[in-house]
Write a protein that holds these residues in place. Structure first.
Motif, PDB file in Angstrom:
ATOM      1  N   PHE A 125      12.051  14.384  17.904  1.00 14.17           N
ATOM      2  CA  PHE A 125      10.762  14.559  17.229  1.00 14.17           C
ATOM      3  C   PHE A 125       9.758  15.068  18.241  1.00 14.17           C
ATOM      4  CE2 PHE A 125       6.667  12.734  15.621  1.00 14.17           C
ATOM      5  CZ  PHE A 125       6.573  13.531  14.501  1.00 14.17           C
ATOM      6  N   THR A 126       9.327  16.303  18.070  1.00 17.19           N
ATOM      7  CA  THR A 126       8.432  16.949  19.035  1.00 17.19           C
ATOM      8  C   THR A 126       7.017  17.125  18.503  1.00 17.19           C
ATOM      9  OG1 THR A 126       9.102  19.141  18.236  1.00 17.19           O
ATOM     10  CG2 THR A 126      10.356  18.203  20.076  1.00 17.19           C
ATOM     11  N   LEU A 127       6.707  16.500  17.361  1.00 18.82           N
ATOM     12  CA  LEU A 127       5.396  16.692  16.732  1.00 18.82           C
ATOM     13  C   LEU A 127       4.590  15.397  16.693  1.00 18.82           C
ATOM     14  CD1 LEU A 127       6.470  18.987  13.749  1.00 18.82           C
ATOM     15  CD2 LEU A 127       5.509  19.673  15.957  1.00 18.82           C
ATOM     16  N   GLU A 128       4.712  14.603  17.763  1.00 17.34           N
ATOM     17  CA  GLU A 128       3.969  13.342  17.795  1.00 17.34           C
ATOM     18  C   GLU A 128       2.463  13.588  17.724  1.00 17.34           C
ATOM     19  OE1 GLU A 128       3.164   9.605  20.837  1.00 17.34           O
ATOM     20  OE2 GLU A 128       5.175  10.509  20.821  1.00 17.34           O
ATOM     21  N   HIS A 129       1.995  14.692  18.318  1.00 18.08           N
ATOM     22  CA  HIS A 129       0.567  14.998  18.263  1.00 18.08           C
ATOM     23  C   HIS A 129       0.118  15.254  16.818  1.00 18.08           C
ATOM     24  CE1 HIS A 129       2.668  18.863  18.595  1.00 18.08           C
ATOM     25  NE2 HIS A 129       1.621  19.433  18.024  1.00 18.08           N
ATOM     26  N   CYS A 130       0.991  15.788  15.995  1.00 19.06           N
ATOM     27  CA  CYS A 130       0.669  16.004  14.577  1.00 19.06           C
ATOM     28  C   CYS A 130       0.658  14.666  13.824  1.00 19.06           C
ATOM     29  CB  CYS A 130       1.693  16.944  13.940  1.00 19.06           C
ATOM     30  SG  CYS A 130       1.718  18.604  14.660  1.00 19.06           S
ATOM     31  N   TRP A 131       1.620  13.817  14.121  1.00 23.98           N
ATOM     32  CA  TRP A 131       1.667  12.495  13.483  1.00 23.98           C
ATOM     33  C   TRP A 131       0.409  11.695  13.800  1.00 23.98           C
ATOM     34  CZ3 TRP A 131       2.100   7.725  16.184  1.00 23.98           C
ATOM     35  CH2 TRP A 131       2.277   6.607  15.376  1.00 23.98           C
ATOM     36  N   ARG A 132      -0.074  11.798  15.038  1.00 27.19           N
ATOM     37  CA  ARG A 132      -1.278  11.058  15.417  1.00 27.19           C
ATOM     38  C   ARG A 132      -2.514  11.587  14.673  1.00 27.19           C
ATOM     39  NH1 ARG A 132      -0.435   7.448  19.241  1.00 27.19           N
ATOM     40  NH2 ARG A 132       1.444   7.617  20.557  1.00 27.19           N
ATOM     41  N   GLU A 133      -2.517  12.857  14.309  1.00 26.77           N
ATOM     42  CA  GLU A 133      -3.622  13.421  13.544  1.00 26.77           C
ATOM     43  C   GLU A 133      -3.557  12.990  12.078  1.00 26.77           C
ATOM     44  OE1 GLU A 133      -6.237  15.382  14.544  1.00 26.77           O
ATOM     45  OE2 GLU A 133      -5.563  15.045  16.603  1.00 26.77           O
ATOM     46  N   LEU A 134      -2.353  12.759  11.568  1.00 24.42           N
ATOM     47  CA  LEU A 134      -2.164  12.511  10.139  1.00 24.42           C
ATOM     48  C   LEU A 134      -1.918  11.047   9.785  1.00 24.42           C
ATOM     49  CD1 LEU A 134       0.203  15.524   9.396  1.00 24.42           C
ATOM     50  CD2 LEU A 134      -2.133  15.269   8.543  1.00 24.42           C
ATOM     51  N   ARG A 135      -1.600  10.207  10.755  1.00 24.21           N
ATOM     52  CA  ARG A 135      -1.081   8.869  10.473  1.00 24.21           C
ATOM     53  C   ARG A 135      -2.032   7.989   9.668  1.00 24.21           C
ATOM     54  NH1 ARG A 135      -0.974   5.192  15.891  1.00 24.21           N
ATOM     55  NH2 ARG A 135      -0.102   3.803  14.318  1.00 24.21           N
ATOM     56  N   PHE A 136      -3.340   8.220   9.785  1.00 24.41           N
ATOM     57  CA  PHE A 136      -4.293   7.374   9.064  1.00 24.41           C
ATOM     58  C   PHE A 136      -4.789   8.018   7.773  1.00 24.41           C
ATOM     59  CE2 PHE A 136      -4.859   5.953  13.542  1.00 24.41           C
ATOM     60  CZ  PHE A 136      -4.311   4.692  13.381  1.00 24.41           C
ATOM     61  N   ASP A 137      -4.314   9.214   7.458  1.00 18.66           N
ATOM     62  CA  ASP A 137      -4.638   9.823   6.175  1.00 18.66           C
ATOM     63  C   ASP A 137      -3.803   9.140   5.090  1.00 18.66           C
ATOM     64  OD1 ASP A 137      -5.994  12.395   4.901  1.00 18.66           O
ATOM     65  OD2 ASP A 137      -3.993  12.190   4.013  1.00 18.66           O
ATOM     66  N   GLN A 138      -4.349   9.038   3.883  1.00 20.96           N
ATOM     67  CA  GLN A 138      -3.708   8.273   2.821  1.00 20.96           C
ATOM     68  C   GLN A 138      -2.289   8.757   2.523  1.00 20.96           C
ATOM     69  OE1 GLN A 138      -4.983   5.503   1.451  1.00 20.96           O
ATOM     70  NE2 GLN A 138      -3.008   5.262   0.460  1.00 20.96           N
ATOM     71  N   LYS A 139      -2.063  10.078   2.608  1.00 25.52           N
ATOM     72  CA  LYS A 139      -0.746  10.622   2.275  1.00 25.52           C
ATOM     73  C   LYS A 139       0.328  10.188   3.239  1.00 25.52           C
ATOM     74  CE  LYS A 139      -0.004  14.787   1.240  1.00 25.52           C
ATOM     75  NZ  LYS A 139       0.044  16.272   1.274  1.00 25.52           N
ATOM     76  N   TRP A 140      -0.040  10.006   4.483  1.00 26.16           N
ATOM     77  CA  TRP A 140       0.959   9.679   5.511  1.00 26.16           C
ATOM     78  C   TRP A 140       0.772   8.263   6.054  1.00 26.16           C
ATOM     79  CZ3 TRP A 140      -1.524  14.305   5.031  1.00 26.16           C
ATOM     80  CH2 TRP A 140      -0.719  15.428   4.773  1.00 26.16           C
ATOM     81  N   LYS A 141      -0.177   7.530   5.531  1.00 25.07           N
ATOM     82  CA  LYS A 141      -0.470   6.194   6.052  1.00 25.07           C
ATOM     83  C   LYS A 141       0.694   5.265   5.783  1.00 25.07           C
ATOM     84  CE  LYS A 141      -4.111   2.694   6.083  1.00 25.07           C
ATOM     85  NZ  LYS A 141      -5.412   2.288   5.498  1.00 25.07           N
ATOM     86  N   SER A 142       1.052   4.498   6.806  1.00 24.93           N
ATOM     87  CA  SER A 142       2.165   3.566   6.674  1.00 24.93           C
ATOM     88  C   SER A 142       1.845   2.516   5.628  1.00 24.93           C
ATOM     89  CB  SER A 142       2.450   2.888   8.019  1.00 24.93           C
ATOM     90  OG  SER A 142       3.407   1.865   7.856  1.00 24.93           O
ATOM     91  N   LEU A 143       2.761   2.351   4.661  1.00 29.74           N
ATOM     92  CA  LEU A 143       2.580   1.350   3.606  1.00 29.74           C
ATOM     93  C   LEU A 143       3.475   0.137   3.823  1.00 29.74           C
ATOM     94  CD1 LEU A 143       2.479   3.706   0.477  1.00 29.74           C
ATOM     95  CD2 LEU A 143       0.563   2.771   1.762  1.00 29.74           C
ATOM     96  N   GLY A 144       4.176   0.126   4.944  1.00 30.47           N
ATOM     97  CA  GLY A 144       5.105  -0.965   5.216  1.00 30.47           C
ATOM     98  C   GLY A 144       4.458  -2.102   5.954  1.00 30.47           C
ATOM     99  N   VAL A 145       5.228  -2.718   6.830  1.00 28.62           N
ATOM    100  CA  VAL A 145       4.755  -3.871   7.593  1.00 28.62           C
ATOM    101  C   VAL A 145       3.632  -3.453   8.530  1.00 28.62           C
ATOM    102  CG1 VAL A 145       5.432  -5.665   9.226  1.00 28.62           C
ATOM    103  CG2 VAL A 145       7.041  -4.883   7.495  1.00 28.62           C
ATOM    104  N   ALA A 146       2.588  -4.244   8.600  1.00 31.73           N
ATOM    105  CA  ALA A 146       1.478  -3.949   9.497  1.00 31.73           C
ATOM    106  C   ALA A 146       1.933  -4.062  10.942  1.00 31.73           C
ATOM    107  CB  ALA A 146       0.316  -4.918   9.247  1.00 31.73           C
ATOM    108  N   LYS A 147       1.127  -3.468  11.830  1.00 28.27           N
ATOM    109  CA  LYS A 147       1.500  -3.443  13.246  1.00 28.27           C
ATOM    110  C   LYS A 147       1.737  -4.833  13.798  1.00 28.27           C
ATOM    111  CE  LYS A 147      -0.197  -1.831  17.713  1.00 28.27           C
ATOM    112  NZ  LYS A 147      -1.270  -1.140  18.422  1.00 28.27           N
ATOM    113  N   ASP A 148       0.919  -5.812  13.366  1.00 23.05           N
ATOM    114  CA  ASP A 148       1.082  -7.169  13.894  1.00 23.05           C
ATOM    115  C   ASP A 148       1.877  -8.041  12.930  1.00 23.05           C
ATOM    116  OD1 ASP A 148      -2.194  -8.518  12.930  1.00 23.05           O
ATOM    117  OD2 ASP A 148      -0.775  -7.212  11.904  1.00 23.05           O
TER     118      ASP A 148
END
Length: 232
Positions: A124-147
């Motif tokens: 996976f070479t697009l970590e910089h893209c994931w960091r830009e999108l990770r908090f947008d509703q479409k890509w926001k993690s719906l699973g277990v919270a970080k803690d």
């Protein structure tokens, strides 16, 4: 229906030019701003949609002096970003669920990359893209919270303390715990299904946007507009 803008003089060399991290970030910003534009989002055709994006990219001060991109380049690059980031979201969620005591964010990220490589077969070479999108509703993690794992351990400790204070185990405690674990399992499954449903919608929208707009049926246009409006 407005056709895609064409540029018959587009250079083949220019089309093969690699995307820089800065260009990726600007493209993501262009897509997010265009897809969420409340004025045009539900009424813009595919051609107009990508024309707005390429105009945004080529006029960005961050890319001053760079060779302009074509709409087809932006569309193709966005398809790759969207597909791989969606897959990495699932890998990251799996890494969070498996996070062991004492592991930090760097450990989770390494595990997510390992899962991606193992499941997808490429790095996976697009970590910089994931960091830009990770908090947008479409890509926001719906699973277990970080803690999440820490919270679960805290619940176990609190339940053990309550049982020791009572000196005896109340009748039905095992059954209650089993039911609680079952509910937690259902919640995790619902979260995973929600993520899968969002990914399916994204893929359907990408397929519609990839088609020649002159070949879209009225039902496909209606569906595309509906999907775009649901994602803003």
């Amino acid at each position: 229906m407005e056709p895609f803008p064409q540029n018959p003089q587009a250079s083949p060399v220019n089309q093969r030019r690699k995307w820089s991290t800065k260009e990726d970030v600007v493209l993501i910003s262009a897509w997010l701003n265009t897809s969420k534009d409340a004025i045009v989002s539900t009424d813009q055709k595919a051609g107009a949609f990508w024309k707005r994006i390429v105009d945004y990219v080529n006029s960005s001060p961050q890319l001053s002096g760079a060779v302009p991109r074509e709409w087809s380049q932006c569309k193709q690059r966005w398809g790759r970003i969207n597909e791989q980031v969606c897959k990495f979201v699932g890998c990251y969620e799996a890494a969070v669920r498996e996070q062991a005591s004492g592991q930090n964010e760097n450990d989770v990220m390494k595990a997510a990359h390992d899962i991606f490589l193992n499941d997808i077969g490429i790095k996976f070479t697009l970590e910089h893209c994931w960091r830009e999108l990770r908090f947008d509703q479409k890509w926001k993690s719906l699973g277990v919270a970080k803690d999440g794992p820490k919270e679960k351990r805290k619940e176990v400790v609190e339940e053990m303390a309550e049982e020791e204070a009572a000196d005896v185990r109340p009748p039905g405690v095992k059954a209650c715990k089993a039911a609680k674990r079952k509910r937690q399992g259902y919640d995790e499954i619902h979260g995973m299904l929600a993520v899968k449903k969002e990914i399916q919608k994204q893929k359907l929208l990408e397929r519609l946007l990839a088609k020649d707009p002159t070949h879209l049926s009225a039902n496909e246009i209606t569906l595309m507009d509906k999907l775009i409006s649901e994602m803003i």
